[in-house]
Design a protein around this motif. Structure first.
Motif: not given
Lengths: 338, 338
Positions: A98, B26, B60, A56-57, A62, B116-117, B120, A25, A27, B56-58, B53, B122, A53-54
């Motif tokens: 992005n 978005n 950060k 989500l969301p 993008n 938007s960031w 997401d 991951n 990390r 996930l997946p992290s 929501a 992001s 898993a990857r």
């Protein structure tokens, strides 16, 4: 194939499952060495992140990525790349994508970035610049199934059927430059190139030698590191070796400016004794005296077309490479007499 | 507060829940107008994306964002920003952070990007550049709880207790420039500034007027759009109005080059009749004749320090702003006689 789990990797690598989880991951919590070992084992076992898993969301990031692996001192590349990036952005912004940018020191770090982007699903695809012979990055991108567009002409050694290029007419532009120099009456020409490991440099050198021969010109090429100092020093070396009149083609405007200063400091006449042509135009070429003849291409548009090609690949698995427009030769006082 | 659901928003906006879902995530599938309406309603109801929501997946993103809202023709900003970006990258790469870059036309689009960031997840935080009076971007970032660092001096109108600045010594640098001009014996000085809506421009203009008064110099300032043409035209306007000898401070080297050409074309003597100082040094200032006196700052290091400050905020909720080093005044032939 059976799905590889974290436990399988932990067993094979002889580490704990949580160490594998940290490593996969991307990390903190595991040493660099351990992480590399784990990634190697995971690769060998054929591990792929769980799509679910990857995803989500959202399955789509993008986001388009660009990694520039640049030697610290290649100043000019900066102006080229910034204009290129602005062009890329124009297209991405209009399509609500992005843009992830990374500037690193080596293509090893570049490949590490692709792995990390793939693990995190950070990008949907990448623009690949400064392509070189037997470029290992292509293999990495294909392994990770990251769509990519090669900006420039992929060398023969890249055999993938999957490659997509935005081809640049380097050979045609070099022919245009040498025909111009031949028309000015010069019999000797030299080319101060950039890094020879870049494919576009090799293609330019090849075109330079071929065209010089066809035009009956004596020719010499020298590699540089793109700095003003190299432009000055190697210009003096060339003049000492070849004498004048001499036509010199510089791979960018920074080299050309170095050459210009050196030639002026020697008291040589421009363009009568030394003719200079810069491969890359900028406002700098207009403000020096004499003004520099330059190959002028629209690097902003190059960025736009590269981004557009990648977005088309996302939408339709586009595989038809595109040719970028021929640059213009802007003739100024550094190559034609007043 | 009760959690707001997509259904609540759909009801209040009078649209379908799926339209709300498209808008909030978005994604395409809903018109621009409808999307804006939905976002407005969601805002009014106090909707926030579900942390779970989004996490996930992290939790950060491991990514720092930068949006540059730049007018199409501000050429110089390019070289400044590219060097700045390279500095930011050096720090982010070393800390395994990604860098998300966006170049847009207006700060409205910039704020839309932050939203938007945020939606997401992001980015973990952003660098805020070209701060202006009553800057609405600060409010947006605080509303979304996106950590940020302001690059430059936040104006008085920004009252947040949460702001974190990398302060630049614009006033001190301007004082240094005017003291240098006063020492050359000039009695009249002018400043061709950049866009007056930028705070740093206002701070420079204020320092220019204050220092000129303290030094007993007659002073005038004019706003420009950073182009070479504006540099040339406004320089001629100033000379027509104020006469010579005159010392002119240009807000960047592109303006200064325009001014230099115009002064030379008029046959005026540099530095005897017109003295020129560029605010921003580059190799261009060394290759013109006469060479340009320039305020020289390390924009790469500015990027490094800005990124480092933001990363410190991530780690420790840092709130202590930092002062960036004073630039150097590199004195060359355009302001002192030979």
């Amino acid at each position: 194939m059976q799905r590889i789990t974290i436990k399988d990797i932990a067993r094979a690598a002889g580490v704990s499952p949580s160490a594998v989880s940290f490593a996969l991951n991307n990390r903190p919590g595991v040493s660099k060495e351990k992480r590399e070992k784990i990634m190697e084992v995971a690769d060998e076992l054929g591990w792929r992140p769980s799509f679910f898993a990857r995803s989500l969301p959202s399955a789509k990031a993008n986001t388009v990525g660009l990694v520039i692996a640049r030697p610290a001192r290649s100043v000019n590349a900066e102006s080229f790349y910034f204009r290129f990036i602005c062009g890329v952005e124009q297209v991405l912004v209009a399509s609500s994508y992005n843009f992830m940018l990374k500037i690193v020191d080596s293509i090893e770090e570049e490949m590490e970035t692709y792995r990390s982007w793939w693990l995190d699903r950070s990008v949907d695809g990448v623009l690949l610049v400064d392509i070189r012979d037997h470029d290992p990055r292509v293999e990495v991108l294909e392994k990770y199934e990251l769509p990519y567009v090669i900006v420039g002409n992929a060398p023969e050694s890249i055999r993938s059927n999957n490659r997509l290029e935005l081809r640049t007419p380097d050979a045609g532009a070099m022919q245009m430059v040498l025909e111009h120099l031949a028309q000015t009456g010069v019999k000797q020409v030299a080319y101060l190139s950039g890094f020879a490991r870049m494919s576009h440099t090799q293609q330019r050198i090849e075109a330079f030698n071929r065209n010089a021969q066809e035009l009956g010109l004596e020719a010499q090429t020298l590699e540089t590191d793109f700095t003003e100092e190299a432009g000055a020093q190697k210009t003096l070396d060339l003049i000492a070796q070849m004498g004048t009149p001499l036509g010199i083609v510089f791979d960018n405007e920074v080299l050309a400016l170095g050459g210009l200063s050196a030639v002026k400091a020697q008291g040589l006449k421009i363009p009568q004794e030394v003719k200079l042509v810069s491969w890359e135009d900028s406002f700098v070429c207009r403000i020096v005296s004499p003004q520099l003849t330059a190959v002028s291409r629209d690097s902003g548009r190059l960025g736009q077309e590269a981004a557009a090609l990648l977005l088309r690949r996302f939408g339709s698995h586009e595989t038809a490479s595109t040719d970028f427009e021929m640059p213009e030769l802007v003739v100024r006082a550094s190559s034609v007499g007043r």
